[in-house]
Design a protein around this motif. Structure first.
Motif, short mmCIF file in Angstrom:
data_model
loop_
_atom_site.label_atom_id
_atom_site.label_comp_id
_atom_site.label_asym_id
_atom_site.label_seq_id
_atom_site.Cartn_x
_atom_site.Cartn_y
_atom_site.Cartn_z
N ASP A 123 12.72 -39.09 -66.78
CA ASP A 123 11.83 -39.34 -67.90
C ASP A 123 10.86 -40.46 -67.53
O ASP A 123 11.30 -41.56 -67.16
CB ASP A 123 12.67 -39.74 -69.12
CG ASP A 123 11.85 -39.85 -70.39
OD1 ASP A 123 10.66 -40.18 -70.30
OD2 ASP A 123 12.40 -39.61 -71.47
N SER A 125 9.29 -42.50 -69.16
CA SER A 125 9.40 -43.70 -70.00
C SER A 125 10.65 -44.52 -69.67
O SER A 125 10.85 -45.60 -70.24
CB SER A 125 9.43 -43.31 -71.48
OG SER A 125 10.61 -42.57 -71.79
N ARG A 126 11.48 -44.04 -68.76
CA ARG A 126 12.73 -44.73 -68.47
C ARG A 126 12.76 -45.23 -67.02
O ARG A 126 12.15 -44.64 -66.14
CB ARG A 126 13.93 -43.81 -68.71
CG ARG A 126 14.04 -43.35 -70.16
CD ARG A 126 15.35 -42.65 -70.41
NE ARG A 126 15.50 -42.26 -71.80
CZ ARG A 126 16.60 -41.73 -72.32
NH1 ARG A 126 17.65 -41.53 -71.53
NH2 ARG A 126 16.65 -41.40 -73.59
N SER A 127 13.48 -46.32 -66.81
CA SER A 127 13.62 -46.86 -65.46
C SER A 127 14.72 -46.11 -64.73
O SER A 127 15.66 -45.60 -65.33
CB SER A 127 13.95 -48.35 -65.52
OG SER A 127 15.14 -48.56 -66.24
N ASN A 145 5.43 -41.67 -58.81
CA ASN A 145 4.68 -41.12 -59.95
C ASN A 145 3.55 -40.23 -59.45
O ASN A 145 2.89 -40.54 -58.46
CB ASN A 145 4.09 -42.26 -60.78
CG ASN A 145 5.15 -43.24 -61.25
OD1 ASN A 145 5.87 -42.99 -62.18
ND2 ASN A 145 5.25 -44.37 -60.55
N THR A 296 1.63 -47.05 -64.21
CA THR A 296 1.07 -47.08 -65.56
C THR A 296 -0.45 -47.23 -65.48
O THR A 296 -1.01 -47.53 -64.42
CB THR A 296 1.63 -48.26 -66.38
OG1 THR A 296 1.29 -49.50 -65.72
CG2 THR A 296 3.13 -48.16 -66.56
N ARG A 319 7.64 -38.36 -62.84
CA ARG A 319 8.19 -39.56 -62.19
C ARG A 319 9.50 -39.23 -61.50
O ARG A 319 10.36 -38.54 -62.08
CB ARG A 319 8.41 -40.67 -63.21
CG ARG A 319 8.84 -41.97 -62.55
CD ARG A 319 9.03 -43.07 -63.56
NE ARG A 319 9.40 -44.31 -62.88
CZ ARG A 319 10.13 -45.27 -63.43
NH1 ARG A 319 10.55 -45.15 -64.67
NH2 ARG A 319 10.42 -46.36 -62.75
#
Length: 354
Positions: A123, A125-127, A145, A296, A319
């Motif tokens: 995801d 949005s997650r590390s 990415n 980002t 990602r």
């Protein structure tokens, strides 16, 4: 999980891999530039169909080396372009740990660590996280990415998903007389001159001309060789931009791009990307990977322009976990990480001054 079983194979065995960085072709190519290419098959359970695994090893000093697994392992039935659910991710992480242990038994004592670039998606949005003994590496080798363009819709629909300015720029280039053509491999020197200009302008590192020539010519490899295309954009006798891409399986990958300082108002790089997408689609590719963006949208990032350029073509941002190390000689590994961190800092300082 059962213990991973490894078996040495010929490089051509890896050509059945689902991504080009795990292919025998890529191993053969990297072996021409200071890497040793090791091909394995692995199974996770008795009776399972063996899967390919490419491992690259490089000398650091007399008796010392590192091992690198680019975009691997790819688990049976796992797509490298779909996000795994949490349960599948946990299985993949368990496999990585078991594979690290199995590879450790196959590598010489002087190999300090094994660096993995897991191919599965997470995801955005997650590390990322991997269990011990893995350690996040000091820097990613392959870009975690990227932007993935779905090539299955009609081309007009693909164009319609781009930002209006990007679509306009691609059409403007052709309207203003920019000529886009697929060049011969022997013209790689022209592309390299553009690449040197781009490196000076953007403060990036590039390989030697021999590296790019060997890639597009693909000399002497007896296994499966992917279609590799070199495109050049010209106007009025001036060379404005170039692009190198390849296709592996059903994915077209944008590897390298470069542009001149001349006639930048003609927007040649936009038309180049559209042409590469059209040809990848025509050849049967289902996706086009723009292969690398900053994590980002950050104007302070030195590659912020690259983020804007690639995301403007539409598609979805993907990602991967990035590079993770499996240490084998902990003390020497820490010394290597210290040196690697200093080198990365010096490179960032040099880029800021450029």
């Amino acid at each position: 999980m059962n213990e991973v079983t490894l078996k040495r194979e010929d490089l051509s065995f890896c050509d059945r891999s689902g991504n080009f960085l795990q292919s025998g072709f890529w191993g053969h190519f990297k072996a021409s530039f200071e890497w040793e290419a090791l091909a394995f098959s692995f199974t996770l359970a008795p009776g399972e169909e063996p899967s390919p695994l490419l491992v690259l090893r490089r000398r650091l000093a007399p008796g010392l080396s590192l091992a690198y697994v680019p975009w691997g392992p790819q688990l049976p039935g796992m797509s490298i372009n779909e996000i795994l659910d949490p349960e599948a991710q946990n299985r993949a992480k368990e496999t990585l740990a078991a594979l690290g242990a199995a590879l450790s038994r196959e590598l010489p004592p002087g190999c300090l660590f094994i660096r993995f670039d897991p191919p599965f998606l997470i995801d955005p949005s997650r590390s990322a996280s991997l269990p011990a003994p893995f350690v996040a590496s000091g820097g990613d080798i392959q870009p975690p990415n990227s932007v993935l363009i779905d090539l299955r819709p009609p081309m007009e629909e693909i164009l319609g998903q781009m930002k209006p300015k990007w679509r306009y720029n691609a059409r403007l280039a052709l309207k203003k007389g920019v000529q886009i053509r697929e060049a011969e491999a022997g013209e790689i020197g022209k592309f390299y001159e553009l690449l040197k200009t781009t490196a000076r302008r953007d403060g990036i590192a590039i390989h030697s001309l021999a590296y790019y020539r060997h890639l597009v010519e693909g000399a002497s490899y007896g296994g499966s060789r992917p279609p590799i295309r070199l495109y050049l954009a010209e106007h009025g006798g001036d060379l404005l931009a170039g692009l190198v891409c390849l296709s592996w399986g059903r994915v077209g990958v944008y590897l390298y791009g470069a542009s001149s300082d001349l006639k930048r108002n003609l927007m040649a790089p936009y038309a180049l990307q559209v042409k590469a997408m059209e040809d990848a689609k025509a050849s049967g590719c289902l996706d086009y990977d723009l292969f690398g963006i900053p994590p980002t949208e950050d104007e302070a990032h030195p590659m912020a322009g690259l983020y804007r350029f690639k995301t403007g073509f539409g598609g979805r941002i993907i990602r991967r976990p990035g590079s993770w190390d499996y240490p084998r000689r902990p003390l020497l590994y820490r010394l290597f990480r210290w040196a690697e961190s200093w080198r990365a800092l010096l490179m960032r300082m040099k880029k800021r001054r450029s």
